[in-house]
Design a protein around this motif. Sequence first.
Motif, PDB file in Angstrom:
ATOM      1  N   TRP A 192      13.246   5.037   7.186  1.00 38.10           N
ATOM      2  CA  TRP A 192      14.879   4.990   7.117  1.00 38.10           C
ATOM      3  C   TRP A 192      15.724   6.248   6.935  1.00 38.10           C
ATOM      4  CZ3 TRP A 192      17.755   6.889   3.277  1.00 38.10           C
ATOM      5  CH2 TRP A 192      17.277   7.223   1.846  1.00 38.10           C
ATOM      6  N   ARG A 193      14.627   7.394   6.519  1.00 35.74           N
ATOM      7  CA  ARG A 193      15.262   8.812   6.676  1.00 35.74           C
ATOM      8  C   ARG A 193      15.667   9.336   7.999  1.00 35.74           C
ATOM      9  NH1 ARG A 193      12.809   8.550   1.403  1.00 35.74           N
ATOM     10  NH2 ARG A 193      14.250   9.450  -0.186  1.00 35.74           N
ATOM     11  N   LEU A 194      14.447   8.878   8.784  1.00 37.45           N
ATOM     12  CA  LEU A 194      14.733   9.421  10.144  1.00 37.45           C
ATOM     13  C   LEU A 194      15.604   8.555  10.955  1.00 37.45           C
ATOM     14  CD1 LEU A 194      10.689   9.811  11.211  1.00 37.45           C
ATOM     15  CD2 LEU A 194      12.277  11.491  10.757  1.00 37.45           C
ATOM     16  N   LEU A 195      15.907   7.241  10.732  1.00 36.37           N
ATOM     17  CA  LEU A 195      17.075   6.520  11.138  1.00 36.37           C
ATOM     18  C   LEU A 195      18.311   7.141  10.957  1.00 36.37           C
ATOM     19  CD1 LEU A 195      15.797   2.869  10.698  1.00 36.37           C
ATOM     20  CD2 LEU A 195      15.887   4.065  12.799  1.00 36.37           C
ATOM     21  N   VAL A 196      18.558   7.559   9.547  1.00 37.66           N
ATOM     22  CA  VAL A 196      19.447   8.126   9.198  1.00 37.66           C
ATOM     23  C   VAL A 196      19.815   9.314   9.830  1.00 37.66           C
ATOM     24  CG1 VAL A 196      20.887   9.406   7.275  1.00 37.66           C
ATOM     25  CG2 VAL A 196      19.735   6.891   6.974  1.00 37.66           C
ATOM     26  N   LEU A 197      18.815  10.253  10.098  1.00 38.37           N
ATOM     27  CA  LEU A 197      19.160  11.438  10.900  1.00 38.37           C
ATOM     28  C   LEU A 197      19.323  11.105  12.346  1.00 38.37           C
ATOM     29  CD1 LEU A 197      16.270  13.743   9.346  1.00 38.37           C
ATOM     30  CD2 LEU A 197      18.757  13.969   8.888  1.00 38.37           C
ATOM     31  N   ALA A 198      18.607  10.319  12.954  1.00 35.03           N
ATOM     32  CA  ALA A 198      18.958   9.972  14.128  1.00 35.03           C
ATOM     33  C   ALA A 198      20.339   9.381  14.523  1.00 35.03           C
ATOM     34  CB  ALA A 198      18.057   8.760  14.585  1.00 35.03           C
ATOM     35  N   GLY A 199      20.772   8.483  13.551  1.00 35.37           N
ATOM     36  CA  GLY A 199      22.330   8.045  13.920  1.00 35.37           C
ATOM     37  C   GLY A 199      23.249   9.281  13.513  1.00 35.37           C
ATOM     38  N   THR A 200      23.104  10.074  12.492  1.00 33.61           N
ATOM     39  CA  THR A 200      23.687  11.324  12.475  1.00 33.61           C
ATOM     40  C   THR A 200      23.880  12.321  13.578  1.00 33.61           C
ATOM     41  OG1 THR A 200      23.170  11.159  10.012  1.00 33.61           O
ATOM     42  CG2 THR A 200      24.439  13.329  10.995  1.00 33.61           C
ATOM     43  N   LEU A 201      22.645  12.401  14.207  1.00 32.09           N
ATOM     44  CA  LEU A 201      22.743  13.175  15.312  1.00 32.09           C
ATOM     45  C   LEU A 201      23.170  12.559  16.851  1.00 32.09           C
ATOM     46  CD1 LEU A 201      21.398  15.613  16.750  1.00 32.09           C
ATOM     47  CD2 LEU A 201      19.501  14.201  17.364  1.00 32.09           C
ATOM     48  N   TRP A 202      23.205  11.193  16.532  1.00 31.58           N
ATOM     49  CA  TRP A 202      23.922  10.568  17.750  1.00 31.58           C
ATOM     50  C   TRP A 202      25.217  10.594  17.713  1.00 31.58           C
ATOM     51  CZ3 TRP A 202      27.089   6.169  17.972  1.00 31.58           C
ATOM     52  CH2 TRP A 202      27.292   5.643  19.181  1.00 31.58           C
ATOM     53  N   VAL A 203      25.789  10.407  16.517  1.00 33.63           N
ATOM     54  CA  VAL A 203      27.129  10.365  16.147  1.00 33.63           C
ATOM     55  C   VAL A 203      27.795  11.941  16.720  1.00 33.63           C
ATOM     56  CG1 VAL A 203      29.132  10.541  14.486  1.00 33.63           C
ATOM     57  CG2 VAL A 203      27.362   8.583  14.610  1.00 33.63           C
ATOM     58  N   LEU A 204      26.883  12.816  16.030  1.00 34.96           N
ATOM     59  CA  LEU A 204      27.230  14.353  16.609  1.00 34.96           C
ATOM     60  C   LEU A 204      27.433  14.584  18.044  1.00 34.96           C
ATOM     61  CD1 LEU A 204      28.063  17.133  15.412  1.00 34.96           C
ATOM     62  CD2 LEU A 204      25.425  17.612  15.378  1.00 34.96           C
ATOM     63  N   MET A 205      26.433  14.026  18.639  1.00 38.42           N
ATOM     64  CA  MET A 205      26.354  14.218  20.115  1.00 38.42           C
ATOM     65  C   MET A 205      27.584  13.477  20.898  1.00 38.42           C
ATOM     66  SD  MET A 205      24.048  16.137  20.447  1.00 38.42           S
ATOM     67  CE  MET A 205      24.074  16.226  22.477  1.00 38.42           C
ATOM     68  N   ARG A 206      27.874  12.216  20.158  1.00 30.97           N
ATOM     69  CA  ARG A 206      29.196  11.753  20.713  1.00 30.97           C
ATOM     70  C   ARG A 206      30.318  12.361  20.544  1.00 30.97           C
ATOM     71  NH1 ARG A 206      28.839   7.450  24.170  1.00 30.97           N
ATOM     72  NH2 ARG A 206      30.857   6.478  23.234  1.00 30.97           N
ATOM     73  N   VAL A 207      30.536  13.081  19.358  1.00 36.00           N
ATOM     74  CA  VAL A 207      31.683  13.775  19.403  1.00 36.00           C
ATOM     75  C   VAL A 207      31.700  15.104  20.114  1.00 36.00           C
ATOM     76  CG1 VAL A 207      32.705  15.319  17.453  1.00 36.00           C
ATOM     77  CG2 VAL A 207      31.855  12.990  16.792  1.00 36.00           C
ATOM     78  N   ILE A 208      30.674  15.697  20.360  1.00 36.53           N
ATOM     79  CA  ILE A 208      30.424  16.768  21.084  1.00 36.53           C
ATOM     80  C   ILE A 208      30.785  16.701  22.486  1.00 36.53           C
ATOM     81  CG2 ILE A 208      28.791  18.606  21.878  1.00 36.53           C
ATOM     82  CD1 ILE A 208      27.419  18.722  19.294  1.00 36.53           C
ATOM     83  N   SER A 209      30.256  15.315  22.944  1.00 38.61           N
ATOM     84  CA  SER A 209      30.520  14.946  24.411  1.00 38.61           C
ATOM     85  C   SER A 209      32.124  14.631  24.635  1.00 38.61           C
ATOM     86  CB  SER A 209      29.846  13.806  24.817  1.00 38.61           C
ATOM     87  OG  SER A 209      30.020  12.692  23.851  1.00 38.61           O
ATOM     88  N   ALA A 210      32.676  14.198  23.234  1.00 36.47           N
ATOM     89  CA  ALA A 210      34.155  14.040  23.709  1.00 36.47           C
ATOM     90  C   ALA A 210      34.780  15.057  23.796  1.00 36.47           C
ATOM     91  CB  ALA A 210      34.562  13.115  22.446  1.00 36.47           C
ATOM     92  N   VAL A 211      34.584  16.269  23.068  1.00 37.23           N
ATOM     93  CA  VAL A 211      35.190  17.499  23.095  1.00 37.23           C
ATOM     94  C   VAL A 211      34.289  18.659  23.910  1.00 37.23           C
ATOM     95  CG1 VAL A 211      36.732  16.997  21.171  1.00 37.23           C
ATOM     96  CG2 VAL A 211      34.550  18.030  20.628  1.00 37.23           C
ATOM     97  N   GLN A 212      33.670  18.035  24.974  1.00 35.44           N
ATOM     98  CA  GLN A 212      32.521  18.880  25.408  1.00 35.44           C
ATOM     99  C   GLN A 212      33.445  20.169  25.918  1.00 35.44           C
ATOM    100  OE1 GLN A 212      30.448  16.835  28.385  1.00 35.44           O
ATOM    101  NE2 GLN A 212      29.652  18.841  29.507  1.00 35.44           N
ATOM    102  N   LEU A 213      34.319  20.372  26.540  1.00 36.50           N
ATOM    103  CA  LEU A 213      35.126  21.334  27.143  1.00 36.50           C
ATOM    104  C   LEU A 213      35.642  22.569  26.061  1.00 36.50           C
ATOM    105  CD1 LEU A 213      36.685  22.957  29.470  1.00 36.50           C
ATOM    106  CD2 LEU A 213      38.458  21.559  29.000  1.00 36.50           C
ATOM    107  N   PRO A 257       0.736  -1.131  -0.029  1.00 32.72           N
ATOM    108  CA  PRO A 257       0.197  -0.207   0.054  1.00 32.72           C
ATOM    109  C   PRO A 257       0.839   1.368  -0.034  1.00 32.72           C
ATOM    110  CG  PRO A 257      -0.905  -1.758   1.514  1.00 32.72           C
ATOM    111  CD  PRO A 257       0.693  -2.127   1.220  1.00 32.72           C
ATOM    112  N   TRP A 258       0.119   2.291  -0.445  1.00 35.87           N
ATOM    113  CA  TRP A 258       1.041   3.646  -0.536  1.00 35.87           C
ATOM    114  C   TRP A 258       1.148   4.189   0.525  1.00 35.87           C
ATOM    115  CZ3 TRP A 258      -0.185   8.702   0.633  1.00 35.87           C
ATOM    116  CH2 TRP A 258       0.545   9.754   0.331  1.00 35.87           C
ATOM    117  N   GLY A 259       0.527   4.213   1.577  1.00 35.59           N
ATOM    118  CA  GLY A 259       0.926   4.705   3.073  1.00 35.59           C
ATOM    119  C   GLY A 259       2.304   4.041   3.464  1.00 35.59           C
ATOM    120  N   ILE A 260       2.230   2.580   3.349  1.00 36.69           N
ATOM    121  CA  ILE A 260       3.235   1.840   4.226  1.00 36.69           C
ATOM    122  C   ILE A 260       4.577   2.175   3.240  1.00 36.69           C
ATOM    123  CG2 ILE A 260       4.166  -0.463   4.292  1.00 36.69           C
ATOM    124  CD1 ILE A 260       1.404  -1.390   4.860  1.00 36.69           C
ATOM    125  N   ARG A 261       4.336   2.213   2.079  1.00 36.66           N
ATOM    126  CA  ARG A 261       5.767   2.914   1.281  1.00 36.66           C
ATOM    127  C   ARG A 261       6.276   4.151   1.753  1.00 36.66           C
ATOM    128  NH1 ARG A 261       4.096   1.129  -4.920  1.00 36.66           N
ATOM    129  NH2 ARG A 261       2.442   2.649  -4.234  1.00 36.66           N
TER     130      ARG A 261
END
Length: 447
Positions: free
Chosen positions: A81-102, A70-74
């Motif tokens: 999957w786009r939200l998953l990519v954005l969430a993964g990008t945000l998670w990696v960004l937060m990890r980088v920020i926490s590593a150089v938080q100071l 069905p069209w709605g499921i597609r």
Amino acid sequence: MSKVPGWLGRVGASLTRVGERLDERRREAVAEDELPPVPDARVEARGSVPAPPSYAPVVAARPDPVAAIPWGIRVAAEAGWRLLVLAGTLWVLMRVISAVQLVVLAFVAALLVTAMLQPTVARLRRTGLPRGVATAVTAILGFVIMGLVGWFVVWQVMENLDTLSARVRDGIDELKRWLLDSPFHVTESQINDIAENLSDTIGTNTEEITSAGLQGVTVMVEVLTGILLAMFSTLFLLYDGRRIWEWTLKLVPEQARHGVAGAGPRAWRTLTAYVRGTVLVALIDAIFIGLGIWFLDVPMAVPLAVFIFLFAFIPLVGAVISGALAVVVALVTQGVFTALMVLVVVLAVQQIEGHVLQPFILGRAVRVHPLAVVLAVAAGGLTAGIGGAVVAVPLVAVTNTVAGYLRAYSKEQEAVLAPPPHGATALATAPVLPPSAERRSGREEQS
């Protein structure tokens, strides 16, 4: 002559049999054509399937799997999957920020200080001072003033520490007497047991307290490092901020460079308005609450006023913490009535701040929904502690400004790049003049 008819009869019989055999072979050939062909082993080895016989039932072909979904499921899958990519990008960004938080917090603090001091640099340059001299004068005066404020707070606390300790002891004794005379039926032995248990807890947890003190020393070293980074970053931002911004624009893709170039100055104006407005509001809070505490004869009125000023930069939470600190000091040193009066003063000033000062001073440039403020402060506090709570609201305000400008810019670009209307569409979309303009244009044509 009698033998000729017999020979002719045999020839005719032979021709008749030949014709019958030909007809039989013709029928066999037709029957073979109607039967399915014999499968070839080489063809079957290649995976080819023979055609079904003519008497087999007709089976409808299966639809394409993509068309069967069905069209709605597609759409949900595409968005998922786009939200998953954005969430993964945000998670990696937060990890980088926490590593150089100071480093990140130091640079953000430098941006806030630069937004507060940059108008002074601009005024000095308009008077004729060179850029380096104006930057040096502004930075030195700003850092000296902030250092003097910190020294004054420490000096006041150290000067009033003995008096405060004596008043705290008197307040504890008064609280003990109140508990003994209260309807809660608290006995003196129970109070002594509580004090003894507290003393034993402190004695048994000496190692933990020592490790906490060592951790506090580490935190102080990190704070000093962050202060030095913020000072150097502030100097470079004040002196060479435009070139730094132009270099940053070169990292943006060319298609989005014009939009980002227009959003940058608007974001900077929003940040400047937020910092200057927050400083002014915090100063007004500190002055009026400090005067109220001083008139009520609460000790350390000036350090408490400075704490109120500093905590005002933490939205929502800072006002509650600073007000509670003032009330507790008044309760311990002056009693219940004075503490209630301090609470009234704090609540009155905060109500004036929330309903008059912030809407009038900050205005619509940095107006953010209260729910966004609460969520931003909570997320910033969980991510980076007090520093994250301080920078959360200006970050949300700047993001709101940038997103609004980019949305308007994209719509404007779509309108510019759209093909011009023609034919019936042009007549339907042609601008219609108001009646006054039509009459004026008619008079001009007649004249």
